[in-house]
Enzyme design. Structure first.
Site, PDB file in Angstrom:
ATOM      1  N   GLU A 289       0.815  -1.223   0.000  1.00  0.00           N
ATOM      2  CA  GLU A 289       0.000   0.000   0.000  1.00  0.00           C
ATOM      3  C   GLU A 289       0.841   1.263   0.000  1.00  0.00           C
ATOM      4  O   GLU A 289       0.362   2.340  -0.320  1.00  0.00           O
ATOM      5  CB  GLU A 289      -1.016   0.006   1.153  1.00  0.00           C
ATOM      6  CG  GLU A 289      -0.429   0.047   2.518  1.00  0.00           C
ATOM      7  CD  GLU A 289      -1.491  -0.106   3.624  1.00  0.00           C
ATOM      8  OE1 GLU A 289      -2.669  -0.324   3.333  1.00  0.00           O
ATOM      9  OE2 GLU A 289      -1.102  -0.027   4.800  1.00  0.00           O
ATOM     10  N   SER A 290       2.128   1.122   0.288  1.00  0.00           N
ATOM     11  CA  SER A 290       3.045   2.263   0.223  1.00  0.00           C
ATOM     12  C   SER A 290       3.298   2.713  -1.214  1.00  0.00           C
ATOM     13  O   SER A 290       3.919   3.751  -1.430  1.00  0.00           O
ATOM     14  CB  SER A 290       4.368   1.897   0.882  1.00  0.00           C
ATOM     15  OG  SER A 290       4.920   0.738   0.275  1.00  0.00           O
TER      16      SER A 290
END
Lengths: 300, 252, 300, 252
Positions: free
Chosen positions: D54-55
């Site tokens: 998700e980064s």
């Protein structure tokens, strides 16, 4: 491995009746794909783009297009698109339906499509007559402030085609210079064809992952087609052929001159490589000078 | 009344438009004369003007006059290149643009702009290119400038189609709709310069170009224009400005 | 010229009662700014961030914060944020109000703020209890399909602070590696402070304009603060100090140990440079190895 | 019933989770055991798995096991780094994620997940980290996998707070709400493996780990679990897989 020829990619992924996007804002417009679509005689297309320019004009002249969805249709700095005008004003070669927005509306439609939202709100169109002639421009009320905003529906093309500087064989695609709305147009599409100046190793992609605009996971075909954007340009590869854009006013001035152009430069060549040979030294004059950026350190 | 001028009317339009830009402002540059005017301003009195092109070039200083709005020369000298999503969402709608700059096939009494069709929309006499970014520039730029040659056809009392909102029907109708930008603050033609009346927002002649008579102004406008009480003759550009324009940007 | 010291930037742009954002998703978290805010004894802040981590925990422990707006609060891979828990569960040093979303909700709030929209629609929260405990999570009906979507309100902080690899003196800021939600958080803010590892010439910025994440025109202050993100990391400059993140469980375990840390490492040093001297060789171990990307050609 | 196993229960959880991933899929990787399982899969049977963190790291092949979800090692081997705006809008909501992978402090009978609070929301017994991206992963991933150790506290009949929707109250209540993803298709604990009943969507025991008795399963679940008629013993990982896990990814 998703590499194939342009002829294969168009045959496999573009069907009669499709909603098709060839995006590119001045930069990286894939004329090679448009020419192949004309050669393969695709019909009844709905073509969408912020700035339909010469290549859509040619596709209209060749009878491929039933409907145009757009926000600015012209030959920038030169004049109108003549084939488009003939289709709209005289129904030649056949009538053309228009659905028009502004740039922001089109950008928002692609963004909604990419994000799988049915609509996107935007503050726009107040006082403009555009919503009166396009029932797809509506309003939505903010659930926090009660404010009325404009809303446009998602655009999810069957196929999006973009041109780019480089990709690997899986379609991981890097672009620099002007980015347009290509990312959103690709994520919004059911199928994506990426046409590139150069095929590179995946290792090259991984060395500078911030340059990747389109991930291979959403790409269906990779076509390696040097000079595939001519007369548009590819930053770092070749400049825009501004002379051609000017000449196009004359080329497209009537159906006969337009047909002569198509016969010679589209139907008369089997592929882009032959087109480039035919252009010969005119192409060399457009080659980019070197102006390298500095490398940055990704280490840790 | 024919006065000998040092510059062409096009050059006067460009220089007048350039003069409207203030140092440090952020301007959304359109193609054509606005492009020339902005590129003149950054080379003369507004060295720190931030030029943004809708193609995504932010803070550019092109070494050649960009031929199109997406010229590669815009890229190599930009402070930032961003996507068009960012241009429209974060810069324009985000309220970051001080000055928008538009032309148009028709401009009317209240500064409304038409770049869509002449005649009826469904059966147009002339199909024009359409809005492009014009509608949202007219909505969001804190102030709007219009630069376009004047003729009876181009300046009707009411445009055939409002592509980009000016002051609509005047009398604060724009403000009442809650449109964020302040609307067209100046219209520069090849005859003179117009500004909105603060009460009615009708365009008023505030300056007339050297060599142009008031009759010529009136004969090329679709409504009976009011002339500001302090209407003056448009000052010609300094020699130095003209020199920069001609040497760096071309003949106009 | 917008360059100034951290002390000047915080004094000039952060006021008691402000809504403040120090963004950074694991990468480029500006601990130096948080420490200076603690030193200057700022009070009654509403602090917002997707992932409030150690620096917000320290600001809470130091009594700077009245309210936290967030989506995931923890010490990643290690455990809870102890000062945050003491504030929520025991009201120590004083009670802390919480307003919580999911990551997507927070991202959408920043995007709405950046785009000056009052809200953003998203497909989320169906079946979740989050909307029941946060009345700011609402619904909006699509004007095209009738579909009910979630909606979150714009977040427009008074100040956003980000850390970056480099900027010029006007604040044109380039970032590579993980980008988080920094662009949206900056465009959404009334004031922006950019803290960088390196100040570079504007010519360096213009050589690679696609790397610019934040344009100088929205930046109010540029602070040059090498290692300003430690114990977070800066790709190409230094690695994450994972040992510190682990040790923090012990450091923050009670108010006494927490206070001892703040006394030594925040109140006990006047600025980040002294903090770095104090860390000494521990910092050297984190220095990045060289892993350069390839240059690309921007010529035409 | 105590059987001698070659691997730890944690290793078995990791290997079982890894086995659920199919070659060529796109997986949204969470930190903790899911991270290890995905990094095992790409090193064994799913070489062309696309891992998304998700980064913003897309298609990454980290040379070291990432310690956090935003480890610099994720960057240097990614096919693409994108903003979190893109991750959530274009990848997750855009319907591009085949598999989501979550843990949680509590998982209930219908696969609903709580990572917000234990006890009452306003006066919690324990304040947990919150959703992070979990809610939207549970909503959008085409199928969801849950990996978490089993205990009476962690597996109540009903979670104290639904952070991330599983099958809600079962009986197609998730589907009726129009939630795009298919919901949790497998729950892997340190006791066994569960899958939803096609009719009721209640989690059913479909596999029990070697050395674990049915009483132990029942004593650590907050509801009377149904046991699938073909419930088997979880197969242990191959020696080769174990070797990769231990040598490349660490001791678990």
């Amino acid at each position: 491995m998703k590499t194939m020829t342009m002829a294969e990619a168009i045959a496999q992924f573009v069907s009669n009746g499709d909603t098709l996007v060839i995006e590119g804002f001045t930069h990286l417009i894939c004329f090679a794909a448009g020419h192949e679509i004309i050669r393969q005689g695709k019909k009844h297309l709905t073509v969408c783009r912020l700035t339909p320019d010469l290549i859509y004009d040619q596709m209209i002249a060749a009878g491929c297009v039933d409907k145009l969805v757009f926000s600015w249709a012209g030959n920038p700095g030169v004049g109108p698109l003549n084939a488009l005008r003939r289709a709209v004003e005289q129904g030649v070669p056949h009538p053309l339906a228009l659905e028009e927005y502004s740039h922001f509306g089109m950008v928002s439609r692609f963004a909604a499509g990419a994000a799988h939202l049915p609509f996107m709100p935007l503050e726009d169109y107040a006082g403009s007559d555009l919503p009166e002639v396009n029932p797809q421009i509506r309003t939505v009320e903010c659930p926090f402030t009660g404010k009325q905003l404009a809303a446009v529906p998602a655009l999810n093309p069957d196929v999006t085609i973009i041109h780019a500087q480089r990709a690997d064989k899986e379609g991981n695609t890097q672009v620099w210079g002007l980015l347009g709305v290509q990312k959103e147009a690709c994520f919004a599409a059911k199928k994506v064809i990426v046409v590139v100046e150069e095929l590179v190793d995946t290792a090259t992609i991984r060395k500078d992952p911030n340059r990747t605009l389109i991930p291979g996971m959403i790409v269906d075909a990779v076509v390696v087609e040097p000079f595939g954007a001519h007369p548009s340009f590819a930053q770092g590869y070749y400049d825009r052929d501004n002379a051609f854009y000017k000449d196009y006013a004359e080329i497209s001035k009537d159906t006969a001159s337009m047909q002569a152009y198509l016969d010679e430069w589209v139907y008369g060549v089997p592929d882009r490589a032959t087109y480039c040979q035919k252009l010969g030294p005119n192409l060399d004059k457009l080659l980019a000078k070197q102006q390298l950026c500095e490398a940055v350190n990704y280490g840790y | 009344m024919v006065t000998k001028t040092r510059c062409t009317l096009k050059e006067l339009m460009i220089a007048s438009a350039s003069n409207e830009l203030r140092e440090g402002e952020v301007v959304f540059v359109g193609i054509g004369l606005p492009n020339v005017a902005c590129n003149l301003a950054v080379r003369t009195h507004a060295l720190n003007l931030t030029m943004i092109y809708e193609s995504g070039a932010v803070g550019t200083r092109p070494e050649r006059l960009p031929i199109s709005i997406g010229d590669p020369a815009l890229v190599t000298s930009s402070l930032s290149i961003c996507s068009m999503f960012d241009v429209f969402n974060y810069y324009l709608q985000g309220g970051r643009i001080d000055v928008g700059f538009l032309g148009g096939a028709q401009v009317d009494r209240y500064g409304n702009i038409n770049s869509t069709v002449i005649g009826d929309y469904e059966h147009p006499k002339v199909r024009l290119p359409g809005s492009g970014g014009a509608c949202e520039i007219a909505v969001h730029a804190k102030r709007l400038m219009i630069v376009t040659p004047q003729s009876l056809r181009a300046f009707p009392e009411q445009v055939d189609f409002v592509t980009s909102p000016g002051f609509l029907q005047g009398n604060h109708s724009r403000q009442k709709l809650g449109i964020p930008g302040a609307g067209p603050q100046v219209v520069i033609t090849d005859k003179g310069i117009y500004r909105p009346c603060p009460e009615t927002q009708e365009l008023m002649l505030v300056s007339i170009h050297p060599g142009i008579g008031l009759d010529e102004v009136r004969d090329t406008l679709g409504w009976a224009v009011r002339v500001a009480s302090d209407c003056s003759v448009t000052p010609e550009p300094d020699e130095a400005v003209l020199q920069v324009l001609r040497e760096k940007l071309g003949s106009f």
